[in-house]
Design a protein around this motif. Sequence first.
Motif, PDB file in Angstrom:
ATOM      1  N   SER A   1       0.837  -1.196   0.000  1.00  9.90           N
ATOM      2  CA  SER A   1       0.000   0.000   0.000  1.00  9.90           C
ATOM      3  C   SER A   1       0.876   1.250   0.000  1.00  9.90           C
ATOM      4  O   SER A   1       2.074   1.190   0.310  1.00  9.90           O
ATOM      5  N   PRO A   2       0.304   2.403  -0.357  1.00  4.30           N
ATOM      6  CA  PRO A   2       1.095   3.641  -0.393  1.00  4.30           C
ATOM      7  C   PRO A   2       1.534   4.089   0.993  1.00  4.30           C
ATOM      8  O   PRO A   2       0.834   3.901   1.986  1.00  4.30           O
TER       9      PRO A   2
ATOM     10  N   LYS B   1     -11.226  14.741   0.287  1.00  6.34           N
ATOM     11  CA  LYS B   1     -10.618  13.766  -0.621  1.00  6.34           C
ATOM     12  C   LYS B   1      -9.309  14.291  -1.177  1.00  6.34           C
ATOM     13  O   LYS B   1      -9.135  15.489  -1.370  1.00  6.34           O
TER      14      LYS B   1
ATOM     15  N   PHE C   1      -5.222  11.387  -6.611  1.00  2.00           N
ATOM     16  CA  PHE C   1      -3.916  10.803  -6.900  1.00  2.00           C
ATOM     17  C   PHE C   1      -3.603  10.863  -8.388  1.00  2.00           C
ATOM     18  O   PHE C   1      -4.481  10.652  -9.232  1.00  2.00           O
ATOM     19  N   GLY C   2      -2.337  11.111  -8.687  1.00  2.00           N
ATOM     20  CA  GLY C   2      -1.858  10.886 -10.032  1.00  2.00           C
ATOM     21  C   GLY C   2      -1.690   9.393 -10.254  1.00  2.00           C
ATOM     22  O   GLY C   2      -1.800   8.585  -9.317  1.00  2.00           O
ATOM     23  N   SER C   3      -1.410   9.016 -11.479  1.00  2.00           N
ATOM     24  CA  SER C   3      -1.281   7.592 -11.793  1.00  2.00           C
ATOM     25  C   SER C   3       0.080   7.031 -11.396  1.00  2.00           C
ATOM     26  O   SER C   3       0.293   5.826 -11.435  1.00  2.00           O
TER      27      SER C   3
ATOM     28  N   PHE D   1     -11.256   6.321   4.213  1.00  2.00           N
ATOM     29  CA  PHE D   1     -11.464   6.140   2.784  1.00  2.00           C
ATOM     30  C   PHE D   1     -11.205   4.682   2.419  1.00  2.00           C
ATOM     31  O   PHE D   1     -10.352   4.029   3.007  1.00  2.00           O
TER      32      PHE D   1
ATOM     33  N   TYR E   1     -10.219   2.290  -0.923  1.00  2.27           N
ATOM     34  CA  TYR E   1      -9.717   2.268  -2.289  1.00  2.27           C
ATOM     35  C   TYR E   1      -9.654   0.824  -2.777  1.00  2.27           C
ATOM     36  O   TYR E   1      -9.575  -0.122  -1.996  1.00  2.27           O
TER      37      TYR E   1
ATOM     38  N   GLN F   1      -7.443  -1.401  -5.896  1.00  2.00           N
ATOM     39  CA  GLN F   1      -6.373  -1.297  -6.878  1.00  2.00           C
ATOM     40  C   GLN F   1      -6.195  -2.628  -7.578  1.00  2.00           C
ATOM     41  O   GLN F   1      -5.923  -3.655  -6.926  1.00  2.00           O
TER      42      GLN F   1
ATOM     43  N   SER G   1      -3.890   2.264 -11.243  1.00  2.00           N
ATOM     44  CA  SER G   1      -3.887   3.301 -10.213  1.00  2.00           C
ATOM     45  C   SER G   1      -4.858   2.961  -9.088  1.00  2.00           C
ATOM     46  O   SER G   1      -5.753   2.136  -9.253  1.00  2.00           O
ATOM     47  N   LEU G   2      -4.667   3.636  -7.979  1.00  6.23           N
ATOM     48  CA  LEU G   2      -5.643   3.571  -6.888  1.00  6.23           C
ATOM     49  C   LEU G   2      -6.975   4.108  -7.381  1.00  6.23           C
ATOM     50  O   LEU G   2      -7.028   5.118  -8.073  1.00  6.23           O
TER      51      LEU G   2
ATOM     52  N   LEU H   1     -10.559   5.370  -5.771  1.00  5.12           N
ATOM     53  CA  LEU H   1     -11.338   5.655  -4.578  1.00  5.12           C
ATOM     54  C   LEU H   1     -12.739   5.071  -4.733  1.00  5.12           C
ATOM     55  O   LEU H   1     -13.401   5.309  -5.744  1.00  5.12           O
TER      56      LEU H   1
ATOM     57  N   THR I   1     -15.953   7.419   0.711  1.00  5.29           N
ATOM     58  CA  THR I   1     -15.466   8.222   1.834  1.00  5.29           C
ATOM     59  C   THR I   1     -16.444   8.052   2.981  1.00  5.29           C
ATOM     60  O   THR I   1     -17.671   8.132   2.763  1.00  5.29           O
TER      61      THR I   1
ATOM     62  N   GLU J   1     -18.268   6.813  -4.656  1.00  8.00           N
ATOM     63  CA  GLU J   1     -17.871   7.392  -5.934  1.00  8.00           C
ATOM     64  C   GLU J   1     -18.791   6.854  -7.028  1.00  8.00           C
ATOM     65  O   GLU J   1     -19.410   5.782  -6.898  1.00  8.00           O
TER      66      GLU J   1
ATOM     67  N   PHE K   1      -7.087  -5.710  -4.713  1.00  7.50           N
ATOM     68  CA  PHE K   1      -6.365  -5.267  -3.521  1.00  7.50           C
ATOM     69  C   PHE K   1      -7.173  -4.106  -2.941  1.00  7.50           C
ATOM     70  O   PHE K   1      -7.330  -3.073  -3.590  1.00  7.50           O
TER      71      PHE K   1
ATOM     72  N   ILE L   1      -7.660  -1.285  -0.085  1.00 10.70           N
ATOM     73  CA  ILE L   1      -6.819  -0.521   0.838  1.00 10.70           C
ATOM     74  C   ILE L   1      -7.648   0.573   1.494  1.00 10.70           C
ATOM     75  O   ILE L   1      -8.383   1.288   0.807  1.00 10.70           O
TER      76      ILE L   1
ATOM     77  N   PHE M   1      -2.300   5.205   5.042  1.00 12.64           N
ATOM     78  CA  PHE M   1      -2.875   3.987   4.493  1.00 12.64           C
ATOM     79  C   PHE M   1      -2.631   2.769   5.371  1.00 12.64           C
ATOM     80  O   PHE M   1      -1.580   2.632   6.002  1.00 12.64           O
TER      81      PHE M   1
END
Lengths: 112, 117
Positions: free
Chosen positions: A43-44, A99, A102-104, B34, B36, B38, B43-44, B46, B49, B59, B91, B93, B108
Motif C-alpha cells: 500500500s502507499p 478527498k 492521486f496521479g497515476s 477512505f 480504495y 487497486q 492506479s488507486l 477511490l 469516503t 464514488e 487489492f 486498501i 494507508f
Amino acid sequence: QKEVEQNSGPLSVPEGAIASLNCTYSDRGSQSFFWYRQYSGKSPELIMSIYSNGDKEDGRFTAQLNKASQYVSLLIRDSQPSDSATYLCAVNPLSSASKIIFGSGTRLSIRP
Amino acid sequence: GAVVSQHPSWVICKSGTSVKIECRSLDFQATTMFWYRQFPKQSLMLMATSNEGSKATYEQGVEKDKFLINHASLTLSTLTVTSAHPEDSSFYICSASPGRGGYNEQFFGPGTRLTVL
C-alpha cells in the motif's frame, strides 16, 4: 485534462544520483500536496507533505511547490536501490473537501 | 505515529459469499476514512469516503449495496463485499485522515488482497 498528471516512467537513475519526479495539477485552489511511495504489492506510504510555495526538505527528500505554475516536484538525493518504487503525487483540491486526488504514479528504478 | 491497520491481510472466498474487511487507526482518531481498490498495475481507485456516524459517500460507479461501509467509531471502519464474484478480486486498501488543521493527509493501511474463486 486530468486533475493530477505525472509521467508514468519508468524513470531510470543511477545509484547515488538525484532522482527528480514531477507532477502538475489542474485545480488552482488546491491547498495540500503529498508524495506517496508505493512498492509493488504494497500500500502507499506518505513520504512528504507540502502546503506552501517553496522547498521542504526531509532527509534525502525535497518537495518543491509552485502554486503559480501548478507544479509539484520531489527530489531524491543520493538515490538508493531501495528507492525503486512507484511515486504517487496527490493533491487536495478546493472542490473535493477531504478527498485527495492521486496521479497515476511515476515508476522509478535505481540502477546499481 | 499515524498507524493504520487492516484485517485480514488476505482472504480467499467462494463466489456468492460475503467478506468483511476491518480498518483501524491505532494511534489517532480519524475524522474521515477512505476505501480504495487497486487492480494489478493500475492506479488507486477511490471507492467511498466515510465519516464516523454518518452514511458513506460512494464514488460514481461504485454499488453501495454491494460494498457496505460502516464507520462505527473514530478508529474503526469496515467494508463488507456482499455476494462477492471473481471480478471483485482485487487489492482493497483503506486510509484514515486525522484531519489536522484541515491538511487532509491520509495514512494507508497495509491492504487486503481478496481472491474470489
